[in-house]
Design a protein around this motif. Structure first.
Motif, PDB file in Angstrom:
ATOM      1  N   ASN A  32       0.808  -1.216   0.000  1.00  0.00           N
ATOM      2  CA  ASN A  32       0.000   0.000   0.000  1.00  0.00           C
ATOM      3  C   ASN A  32       0.841   1.265   0.000  1.00  0.00           C
ATOM      4  O   ASN A  32       0.557   2.202  -0.745  1.00  0.00           O
ATOM      5  CB  ASN A  32      -0.945   0.024   1.203  1.00  0.00           C
ATOM      6  CG  ASN A  32      -2.241  -0.661   0.907  1.00  0.00           C
ATOM      7  OD1 ASN A  32      -2.824  -0.468  -0.151  1.00  0.00           O
ATOM      8  ND2 ASN A  32      -2.711  -1.461   1.841  1.00  0.00           N
ATOM      9  N   SER A  33       1.869   1.300   0.816  1.00  0.00           N
ATOM     10  CA  SER A  33       2.674   2.525   0.879  1.00  0.00           C
ATOM     11  C   SER A  33       3.550   2.698  -0.351  1.00  0.00           C
ATOM     12  O   SER A  33       3.864   3.820  -0.740  1.00  0.00           O
ATOM     13  CB  SER A  33       3.529   2.535   2.145  1.00  0.00           C
ATOM     14  OG  SER A  33       4.473   1.484   2.110  1.00  0.00           O
ATOM     15  N   GLY A  34       3.925   1.600  -0.980  1.00  0.00           N
ATOM     16  CA  GLY A  34       4.792   1.700  -2.151  1.00  0.00           C
ATOM     17  C   GLY A  34       4.062   1.910  -3.464  1.00  0.00           C
ATOM     18  O   GLY A  34       4.472   2.719  -4.295  1.00  0.00           O
ATOM     19  N   LEU A  35       2.965   1.197  -3.658  1.00  0.00           N
ATOM     20  CA  LEU A  35       2.291   1.228  -4.963  1.00  0.00           C
ATOM     21  C   LEU A  35       1.069   2.133  -5.038  1.00  0.00           C
ATOM     22  O   LEU A  35       0.740   2.630  -6.110  1.00  0.00           O
ATOM     23  CB  LEU A  35       1.890  -0.186  -5.367  1.00  0.00           C
ATOM     24  CG  LEU A  35       3.040  -1.112  -5.711  1.00  0.00           C
ATOM     25  CD1 LEU A  35       2.516  -2.489  -6.062  1.00  0.00           C
ATOM     26  CD2 LEU A  35       3.853  -0.550  -6.852  1.00  0.00           C
ATOM     27  N   ARG A  36       0.369   2.333  -3.929  1.00  0.00           N
ATOM     28  CA  ARG A  36      -0.854   3.141  -3.971  1.00  0.00           C
ATOM     29  C   ARG A  36      -0.619   4.546  -4.540  1.00  0.00           C
ATOM     30  O   ARG A  36      -1.375   4.979  -5.418  1.00  0.00           O
ATOM     31  CB  ARG A  36      -1.517   3.238  -2.603  1.00  0.00           C
ATOM     32  CG  ARG A  36      -2.760   4.133  -2.627  1.00  0.00           C
ATOM     33  CD  ARG A  36      -3.394   4.264  -1.268  1.00  0.00           C
ATOM     34  NE  ARG A  36      -3.785   3.007  -0.710  1.00  0.00           N
ATOM     35  CZ  ARG A  36      -4.881   2.329  -1.073  1.00  0.00           C
ATOM     36  NH1 ARG A  36      -5.673   2.809  -1.994  1.00  0.00           N
ATOM     37  NH2 ARG A  36      -5.166   1.185  -0.500  1.00  0.00           N
ATOM     38  N   PRO A  37       0.402   5.274  -4.080  1.00  0.00           N
ATOM     39  CA  PRO A  37       0.599   6.621  -4.651  1.00  0.00           C
ATOM     40  C   PRO A  37       0.883   6.587  -6.156  1.00  0.00           C
ATOM     41  O   PRO A  37       0.369   7.419  -6.910  1.00  0.00           O
ATOM     42  CB  PRO A  37       1.796   7.180  -3.888  1.00  0.00           C
ATOM     43  CG  PRO A  37       1.916   6.346  -2.671  1.00  0.00           C
ATOM     44  CD  PRO A  37       1.344   5.012  -2.994  1.00  0.00           C
ATOM     45  N   ILE A  38       1.652   5.610  -6.588  1.00  0.00           N
ATOM     46  CA  ILE A  38       1.986   5.502  -8.016  1.00  0.00           C
ATOM     47  C   ILE A  38       0.736   5.190  -8.829  1.00  0.00           C
ATOM     48  O   ILE A  38       0.467   5.838  -9.851  1.00  0.00           O
ATOM     49  CB  ILE A  38       3.067   4.417  -8.230  1.00  0.00           C
ATOM     50  CG1 ILE A  38       4.373   4.828  -7.544  1.00  0.00           C
ATOM     51  CG2 ILE A  38       3.289   4.155  -9.717  1.00  0.00           C
ATOM     52  CD1 ILE A  38       5.384   3.717  -7.430  1.00  0.00           C
TER      53      ILE A  38
END
Length: 131
Positions: free
Chosen positions: A45-51
Motif C-alpha cells: 500500500n505505501s509503495g504502490l498506492r501513490p503511483i
C-alpha cells in the motif's frame, strides 16, 4: 515509531475481519503469519498506492474517486499473491472478493484509526509578531 506499530496492528485486525467476514478471502495460519501478511499489505500500500493513484488520476477524477476501490482490490490481490510466495496462508479468490474485502478493510481501518487516535490530523499554529 508508536504510530507505525499501531498502524501495523490496525492493518492486521482489518485483514482478520475481512478474512472472517468475506467468503472469498481465506487465512489458514496462526496470528504470527497474519502479522507478516499485514507487513506485506503495508509495504504494498505505501509503495504502490501513490503511483497507481497518480497513473490513474483521470479515472479517479472521472469516477469521483470510486476507481480507488478498484485500486484497493488490485493491491489486495497483489498482497495475496506475495503472501502465497512466502506460504503465509492468505488467499483472495478473485477480483470481486478483493473488491469487497478492500472495502471491509478500509472501513475497519477507518474505525480503528479513529478509535486509537491514529486518524487525527495535527494542526500546528504559529503566531507571528509580539504577544
Amino acid at each position: 515509531m508508536r504510530g507505525l506499530f499501531v498502524r501495523w496492528l490496525i492493518n492486521t485486525l482489518a485483514l482478520y475481519v475481512a478474512a472472517s467476514l468475506m467468503p472469498g478471502i481465506h487465512y489458514e495460519k496462526g496470528p504470527g503469519g497474519l502479522l507478516l501478511v499485514a507487513v506485506i499489505f503495508g509495504i504494498v500500500n505505501s509503495g504502490l498506492r501513490p503511483i497507481l493513484t497518480v497513473l490513474t488520476c483521470p479515472l479517479v477524477l472521472l469516477t469521483l474517486g470510486l476507481f480507488t476501490l478498484v485500486i484497493n482490490a488490485l493491491l489486495l490481490m497483489l498482497t495475496s499473491w506475495l503472501s502465497s510466495q512466502f506460504d503465509l496462508g492468505f488467499r483472495v479468490d478473485g477480483f470481486w472478493a478483493a473488491f469487497w474485502g478492500g472495502l471491509v478493510i478500509g472501513v475497519v481501518s477507518l474505525v480503528l484509526s479513529l478509535v486509537t487516535g491514529e486518524g487525527r490530523v495535527k494542526v500546528v499554529s504559529h503566531r507571528m509578531g509580539p504577544d
